[in-house]
Scaffold this motif. Structure first.
Motif, PDB file in Angstrom:
ATOM      1  N   ARG A  16       0.834  -1.209   0.000  1.00  0.00           N
ATOM      2  CA  ARG A  16       0.000   0.000   0.000  1.00  0.00           C
ATOM      3  C   ARG A  16       0.868   1.258   0.000  1.00  0.00           C
ATOM      4  NH1 ARG A  16      -3.196  -2.922   3.731  1.00  0.00           N
ATOM      5  NH2 ARG A  16      -2.187  -1.824   5.472  1.00  0.00           N
ATOM      6  N   THR A  17       1.946   1.220   0.770  1.00  0.00           N
ATOM      7  CA  THR A  17       2.821   2.394   0.841  1.00  0.00           C
ATOM      8  C   THR A  17       3.561   2.594  -0.472  1.00  0.00           C
ATOM      9  OG1 THR A  17       3.109   2.013   3.216  1.00  0.00           O
ATOM     10  CG2 THR A  17       4.662   3.513   2.152  1.00  0.00           C
ATOM     11  N   ARG A  18       4.018   1.514  -1.082  1.00  0.00           N
ATOM     12  CA  ARG A  18       4.699   1.625  -2.379  1.00  0.00           C
ATOM     13  C   ARG A  18       3.783   2.248  -3.432  1.00  0.00           C
ATOM     14  NH1 ARG A  18       9.153  -1.188  -4.015  1.00  0.00           N
ATOM     15  NH2 ARG A  18       8.159  -1.996  -5.918  1.00  0.00           N
ATOM     16  N   SER A  19       2.499   1.931  -3.348  1.00  0.00           N
ATOM     17  CA  SER A  19       1.545   2.484  -4.319  1.00  0.00           C
ATOM     18  C   SER A  19       1.370   3.992  -4.155  1.00  0.00           C
ATOM     19  CB  SER A  19       0.190   1.781  -4.182  1.00  0.00           C
ATOM     20  OG  SER A  19      -0.463   2.143  -2.976  1.00  0.00           O
ATOM     21  N   LYS A  20       1.805   4.540  -3.007  1.00  0.00           N
ATOM     22  CA  LYS A  20       1.674   5.977  -2.753  1.00  0.00           C
ATOM     23  C   LYS A  20       2.926   6.767  -3.154  1.00  0.00           C
ATOM     24  CE  LYS A  20      -1.489   5.310   1.148  1.00  0.00           C
ATOM     25  NZ  LYS A  20      -1.684   5.499   2.607  1.00  0.00           N
ATOM     26  N   ILE A  21       3.986   6.072  -3.544  1.00  0.00           N
ATOM     27  CA  ILE A  21       5.227   6.769  -3.887  1.00  0.00           C
ATOM     28  C   ILE A  21       5.056   7.589  -5.158  1.00  0.00           C
ATOM     29  CG2 ILE A  21       7.641   6.470  -4.568  1.00  0.00           C
ATOM     30  CD1 ILE A  21       7.722   3.995  -2.759  1.00  0.00           C
ATOM     31  N   GLY A  22       4.384   7.026  -6.163  1.00  0.00           N
ATOM     32  CA  GLY A  22       4.095   7.764  -7.387  1.00  0.00           C
ATOM     33  C   GLY A  22       5.330   8.371  -8.021  1.00  0.00           C
ATOM     34  N   TYR A  23       5.289   9.701  -8.250  1.00  0.00           N
ATOM     35  CA  TYR A  23       6.429  10.386  -8.868  1.00  0.00           C
ATOM     36  C   TYR A  23       7.574  10.573  -7.883  1.00  0.00           C
ATOM     37  CZ  TYR A  23       3.160  11.623 -12.633  1.00  0.00           C
ATOM     38  OH  TYR A  23       2.255  11.587 -13.660  1.00  0.00           O
ATOM     39  N   GLY A  24       7.357  10.256  -6.618  1.00  0.00           N
ATOM     40  CA  GLY A  24       8.435  10.243  -5.630  1.00  0.00           C
ATOM     41  C   GLY A  24       9.032  11.610  -5.339  1.00  0.00           C
ATOM     42  N   ILE A  25      10.347  11.654  -5.325  1.00  0.00           N
ATOM     43  CA  ILE A  25      11.057  12.892  -4.978  1.00  0.00           C
ATOM     44  C   ILE A  25      12.089  13.229  -6.034  1.00  0.00           C
ATOM     45  CG2 ILE A  25      10.750  12.492  -2.506  1.00  0.00           C
ATOM     46  CD1 ILE A  25      13.748  11.730  -2.388  1.00  0.00           C
ATOM     47  N   LEU A  26      12.458  14.498  -6.087  1.00  0.00           N
ATOM     48  CA  LEU A  26      13.595  14.957  -6.873  1.00  0.00           C
ATOM     49  C   LEU A  26      14.649  15.407  -5.877  1.00  0.00           C
ATOM     50  CD1 LEU A  26      14.764  15.731  -9.713  1.00  0.00           C
ATOM     51  CD2 LEU A  26      13.947  18.048  -9.227  1.00  0.00           C
TER      52      LEU A  26
END
Length: 361
Positions: free
Chosen positions: A246-256
């Protein structure tokens, strides 16, 4: 034909502006515009300054996914009159398309990937692509309550969500030099000097290889339609828990993550908050750990070079419990840790990053 296409682009952009959940104009404009018609008139006046090509670039940025990799949209720096106030063009466009509650230019940070980042401040034009900006996470000054650096001796942490005492250091995962052997280092990249190495963790398990960063910035993401970087979505692991999934599915575009002249910055591109701990956010010679919550669209300086030098001179390493790395930053996706959460330690977070900075940058 030309005028018709131009008018169509202006209409598309106006319809793409940020509105309230009911489709009505956001209340945050009440400090500037006396009416929706006035706001519309000012917006059209600004957009009419642009030729067709910059208009198309702005439409692409607003309608794209994230907009980070779209081109700069250059326009004259002349301010516009909105109600009783004057606004810089980049402020107006950022308010229209991203943050209706934005008030001042100092709340914004230009992203390192924008060509305008290194442009001469005296230049007559400025990039106004709203996706080439982020919002600053909290005031950049005064500094956190460092006993040595704060301008206010009475300054205290604001609430319990950002400070706590971590006592798990003796049991924390620790990477030894031998662990770097699985980083893919080609002969060409070996000639360059890396500035950080990124490890991805799920609870107490490191997943995948170490990712070595040579470029000035790197995207760390689960799924990204444009650009490249460290793709966490491709890292396989048997028997992942539902919490991790579930948490991995929230990463999306993540960070720069970007290395800049004053330090290392993280820009939250996902749709969920990230949580950050860094030696330059901590209080020196203390067991108190500072964790900052960074909302979507915001940036934070996760590592300050100048503070790091001063802290390493002032820090008593014998005071720390267990291993201490003055050049390591930890970032958790979507889940915080500390006394106000069920997770007391970073190793209890489902998905997190360890950023190991090269001290000989």
């Amino acid at each position: 034909m030309f005028r018709s296409k131009r008018s169509g682009l202006v209409r598309r952009l106006w319809q793409s502006r940020v509105t309230g959940g009911d489709g009505q104009e956001a209340d945050d404009w009440s400090d500037l515009a006396g009416s929706l018609n006035e706001l519309k008139s000012v917006t059209h006046s600004l957009l009419k300054r642009l030729k067709e090509k910059p208009l198309e670039l702005l439409a692409q940025a607003v309608e794209s996914s994230g907009g980070l990799h779209t081109a700069c949209v250059l326009m004259a720096k002349n301010e516009l009159r909105v109600g009783k106030q004057s606004l810089a063009p980049q402020i107006l466009l950022c308010r229209l398309f991203r943050w209706p509650d934005l008030k001042h230019l100092f709340e914004l940070k230009r992203l390192y990937s924008c060509e305008g980042f290194s442009r001469n401040a005296d230049n007559a034009t400025v990039c106004c692509n709203p996706y080439h900006f982020s919002r600053l996470c909290g005031p950049d000054s005064p500094p956190p309550p460092y006993s040595r650096f704060s301008t206010n001796d009475e300054e205290k942490p604001l609430d319990c969500t950002v400070t706590y005492t971590e006592t798990e250091a003796t049991n924390s995962p620790n990477i030894t030099p031998g662990d770097f052997s699985d980083a893919s280092l080609s002969p060409d990249t070996m000639k360059q000097s890396h500035w950080c190495i990124v490890a991805y963790w799920e609870h107490r398990t490191r997943v995948g290889r170490l990712y070595t960063v040579y470029e000035q910035s790197v995207s760390i993401f689960y799924d990204l339609p444009h650009g490249n970087g460290f793709c966490l979505g491709q890292l396989a692991l048997d028997n992942r828990s539902e919490t991790v999934k579930r948490t991995r599915s929230k990463i999306g575009y993540g960070i720069l993550l970007s290395r800049e002249p004053d330090g290392v910055w993280a820009y939250n591109r996902s749709e969920h908050p990230i949580f950050v701990n860094s030696p330059t956010l901590d209080i020196p010679n203390s067991r108190t750990l500072i964790v900052r919550k960074v909302m979507p669209g915001y940036s934070i300086k996760v590592f300050d070079y100048e503070k790091s030098c001063l802290l390493q001179q002032a820090t008593d390493t014998d005071y720390a419990d267990g291993p201490y790395d003055p050049n390591s930053v930890r970032i958790s996706f979507a889940k915080g840790w500390g006394p106000c959460y069920s997770r007391q330690f970073i190793t209890s977070c489902p998905c997190w990053l360890e950023i190991m900075l090269n001290s000989s940058r």
